[in-house]
Motif scaffolding. Structure first.
Motif, mmCIF file in Angstrom:
data_model
loop_
_atom_site.group_PDB
_atom_site.id
_atom_site.type_symbol
_atom_site.label_atom_id
_atom_site.label_comp_id
_atom_site.label_asym_id
_atom_site.label_seq_id
_atom_site.Cartn_x
_atom_site.Cartn_y
_atom_site.Cartn_z
ATOM 1 N N PHE A 111 5.125 -6.194 -7.283
ATOM 2 C CA PHE A 111 6.328 -6.812 -6.693
ATOM 3 C C PHE A 111 5.918 -7.675 -5.527
ATOM 4 O O PHE A 111 4.795 -7.574 -5.028
ATOM 5 C CB PHE A 111 7.391 -5.763 -6.310
ATOM 6 N N LEU B 280 -3.429 -5.716 3.812
ATOM 7 C CA LEU B 280 -3.013 -4.689 4.775
ATOM 8 C C LEU B 280 -3.607 -3.328 4.431
ATOM 9 O O LEU B 280 -3.949 -2.541 5.308
ATOM 10 C CB LEU B 280 -1.486 -4.548 4.775
ATOM 11 N N ALA B 281 -3.675 -3.049 3.125
ATOM 12 C CA ALA B 281 -4.145 -1.724 2.709
ATOM 13 C C ALA B 281 -4.462 -1.769 1.223
ATOM 14 O O ALA B 281 -3.983 -2.649 0.502
ATOM 15 C CB ALA B 281 -3.059 -0.679 2.956
ATOM 16 N N PHE C 221 -4.592 0.871 -2.240
ATOM 17 C CA PHE C 221 -4.165 2.195 -2.722
ATOM 18 C C PHE C 221 -4.831 2.464 -4.056
ATOM 19 O O PHE C 221 -4.625 1.723 -5.006
ATOM 20 C CB PHE C 221 -2.640 2.234 -2.889
ATOM 21 N N PHE D 40 2.838 3.984 -2.833
ATOM 22 C CA PHE D 40 3.261 2.818 -2.047
ATOM 23 C C PHE D 40 4.727 2.531 -2.365
ATOM 24 O O PHE D 40 5.292 3.092 -3.303
ATOM 25 C CB PHE D 40 2.363 1.598 -2.318
ATOM 26 N N GLY D 41 5.325 1.665 -1.534
ATOM 27 C CA GLY D 41 6.744 1.336 -1.732
ATOM 28 C C GLY D 41 7.646 2.255 -0.937
ATOM 29 O O GLY D 41 8.868 2.218 -1.073
ATOM 30 N N GLU D 42 7.045 3.091 -0.061
ATOM 31 C CA GLU D 42 7.853 4.073 0.678
ATOM 32 C C GLU D 42 8.716 3.421 1.762
ATOM 33 O O GLU D 42 9.724 3.998 2.161
ATOM 34 C CB GLU D 42 6.945 5.161 1.275
ATOM 35 N N MET D 43 8.339 2.197 2.222
ATOM 36 C CA MET D 43 9.101 1.602 3.312
ATOM 37 C C MET D 43 10.505 1.179 2.844
ATOM 38 O O MET D 43 11.504 1.540 3.456
ATOM 39 C CB MET D 43 8.309 0.439 3.942
ATOM 40 N N SER D 44 10.561 0.442 1.723
ATOM 41 C CA SER D 44 11.884 0.062 1.194
ATOM 42 C C SER D 44 12.617 1.277 0.636
ATOM 43 O O SER D 44 13.850 1.341 0.674
ATOM 44 C CB SER D 44 11.736 -0.996 0.096
ATOM 45 N N ARG E 223 11.082 -5.515 0.427
ATOM 46 C CA ARG E 223 9.667 -5.122 0.456
ATOM 47 C C ARG E 223 8.939 -5.826 1.603
ATOM 48 O O ARG E 223 9.095 -7.026 1.810
ATOM 49 C CB ARG E 223 8.991 -5.497 -0.865
ATOM 50 N N SER E 224 8.107 -5.062 2.298
ATOM 51 C CA SER E 224 7.401 -5.599 3.466
ATOM 52 C C SER E 224 6.115 -6.334 3.082
ATOM 53 O O SER E 224 5.533 -7.027 3.908
ATOM 54 C CB SER E 224 7.043 -4.450 4.409
ATOM 55 N N ALA E 225 5.649 -6.165 1.848
ATOM 56 C CA ALA E 225 4.376 -6.787 1.444
ATOM 57 C C ALA E 225 4.375 -6.975 -0.070
ATOM 58 O O ALA E 225 5.201 -6.408 -0.781
ATOM 59 C CB ALA E 225 3.214 -5.885 1.864
ATOM 60 N N ILE F 290 2.444 -6.482 -3.661
ATOM 61 C CA ILE F 290 1.479 -5.536 -4.232
ATOM 62 C C ILE F 290 0.818 -6.171 -5.461
ATOM 63 O O ILE F 290 1.507 -6.599 -6.394
ATOM 64 C CB ILE F 290 2.164 -4.210 -4.639
ATOM 65 N N ARG G 95 -0.770 5.935 8.140
ATOM 66 C CA ARG G 95 -0.782 4.492 7.877
ATOM 67 C C ARG G 95 -0.572 3.699 9.159
ATOM 68 O O ARG G 95 -1.142 2.628 9.335
ATOM 69 C CB ARG G 95 0.284 4.139 6.831
ATOM 70 N N ALA H 84 -2.903 0.873 10.804
ATOM 71 C CA ALA H 84 -2.371 -0.439 11.190
ATOM 72 C C ALA H 84 -2.738 -0.744 12.649
ATOM 73 O O ALA H 84 -3.085 -1.877 12.984
ATOM 74 C CB ALA H 84 -0.856 -0.475 10.990
HETATM 75 P P1 CMP Z 1 7.402 -1.435 0.840
HETATM 76 O O1 CMP Z 1 7.744 -2.242 2.057
HETATM 77 O O2 CMP Z 1 8.480 -0.767 0.125
HETATM 78 O O3 CMP Z 1 6.593 -2.385 -0.165
HETATM 79 C C1 CMP Z 1 5.313 -2.871 0.261
HETATM 80 C C2 CMP Z 1 4.454 -1.681 0.528
HETATM 81 O O4 CMP Z 1 3.173 -1.968 1.058
HETATM 82 C C3 CMP Z 1 5.079 -0.832 1.653
HETATM 83 O O5 CMP Z 1 6.305 -0.320 1.236
HETATM 84 C C4 CMP Z 1 3.958 0.128 1.904
HETATM 85 O O6 CMP Z 1 3.820 1.055 0.862
HETATM 86 C C5 CMP Z 1 2.784 -0.853 1.850
HETATM 87 N N1 CMP Z 1 2.468 -1.356 3.220
HETATM 88 C C6 CMP Z 1 3.071 -2.351 3.906
HETATM 89 N N2 CMP Z 1 2.497 -2.503 5.119
HETATM 90 C C7 CMP Z 1 1.502 -1.587 5.197
HETATM 91 C C8 CMP Z 1 0.534 -1.249 6.188
HETATM 92 N N3 CMP Z 1 0.454 -1.900 7.358
HETATM 93 N N4 CMP Z 1 -0.305 -0.227 5.922
HETATM 94 C C9 CMP Z 1 -0.259 0.439 4.729
HETATM 95 N N5 CMP Z 1 0.634 0.147 3.761
HETATM 96 C C10 CMP Z 1 1.501 -0.837 3.984
#
Ligand code: CMP
Length: 235
Positions: free
Chosen positions: A52, A83-84, A86, A92-96, A103-105, A107, A144, A148
């Motif tokens: 994504f 950034l990382a 896996f 991953f994807g735990e932030m959203s 999504r912050s990034a 994949i 994490r 960072a």
């Molecule tokens: P999410 O934002 O849902 O989708 C992008 C994912 O990338 C995010 O969740 C994390 O799982 C991972 N991610 C984003 N930024 C970082 C970071 N600084 N360190 C590790 N994982 C990250």
């Protein structure tokens, strides 16, 4: 385990076995674990494919069952900052998943991979049933955040030379191979990949590698880089 093994009829038994070893699900009872395993959707991605994009509005949680992916920020010119990464057993994807925001990034699959995907609602209902999942997830998040912080520190206080050597030594520590002369042997990465992993431009990486080679801190040997064991002291 072969990628294909996740697509057969024993899929949920395999996922269950797999989930049992993940710290984030360690508090779940066998019964609950086997129920949640059935709710995972398994799919495969080829090396280089995007799972994504940053800013997408999906909110599912993913687990790497086989292979590896990386989380990256990309600018409009196509420059990438990793950034990382896996690999097998990481999620991953735990932030959203947690805040419901985009999504912050982005994949991207680093190799052919099998991923398990769990819907946000299903994960949240598991947390309600067993709040220990949330505690385990928090602890993974803090880890994490610490990583960072380390990355911010490197970008703010180290020059490209130092960041590159730090990256080489961290790969060497993971791969752990030494050649006869005592140099660490690591698989070659392209200058583009090294730039993405150090937050530098490709041009800067090329210059630094040349300078490090001239000082015999780094040697190029076919498909490998050889890194001096005292590289850190010499830069
Ligand atoms: P999410 O934002 O849902 O989708 C992008 C994912 O990338 C995010 O969740 C994390 O799982 C991972 N991610 C984003 N930024 C970082 C970071 N600084 N360190 C590790 N994982 C990250």
């Amino acid at each position: 385990m072969e990628l294909e093994s996740f697509s057969g009829k024993d899929k949920s038994a395999l996922i269950e076995k797999f989930l049992r070893e993940l710290p984030v699900f360690k508090s779940l009872s066998d019964n609950y674990l086997s129920r949640i395993a059935k709710d995972f959707i398994v799919f495969q991605v080829k090396k280089g494919e995007t799972v994504f994009y940053q800013s997408d509005s999906s909110t599912d949680l993913y687990i790497v069952l086989e292979g590896a992916v990386r989380a990256s920020l990309l600018n409009q010119e196509g420059q990438e900052l990793v950034l990382a990464a896996f690999d097998k057993g990481n999620f991953f994807g735990e932030m959203s998943l947690l805040d419901g925001k985009p999504r912050s990034a982005t994949i991207i699959a680093v190799e052919d991979s099998a991923l398990g995907m769990l819907k946000r609602e299903r994960f949240l209902s598991a947390v309600k049933d067993d709040p220990m999942i949330a505690i385990d997830l928090l602890s993974a998040l803090v880890q994490r955040l610490r990583m960072a912080d380390g990355m911010i520190e490197s970008l703010a206080f180290l020059d490209v030379n130092q960041r590159l050597v730090k990256l080489f030594l961290s790969i060497a520590a993971a791969e752990g191979e030494k050649d006869k002369s005592g140099f660490f042997r690591i698989k070659k990465l392209t200058h583009k990949e090294l730039a993405a992993r150090t937050g530098a431009s490709r041009e800067a990486i090329s210059k630094v590698i040349k300078a490090l080679a001239f000082r015999d801190v780094v040697r190029e040997d076919g498909d490998y880089f050889l890194i001096s064991p005292d590289a850190e002291n010499r830069i």
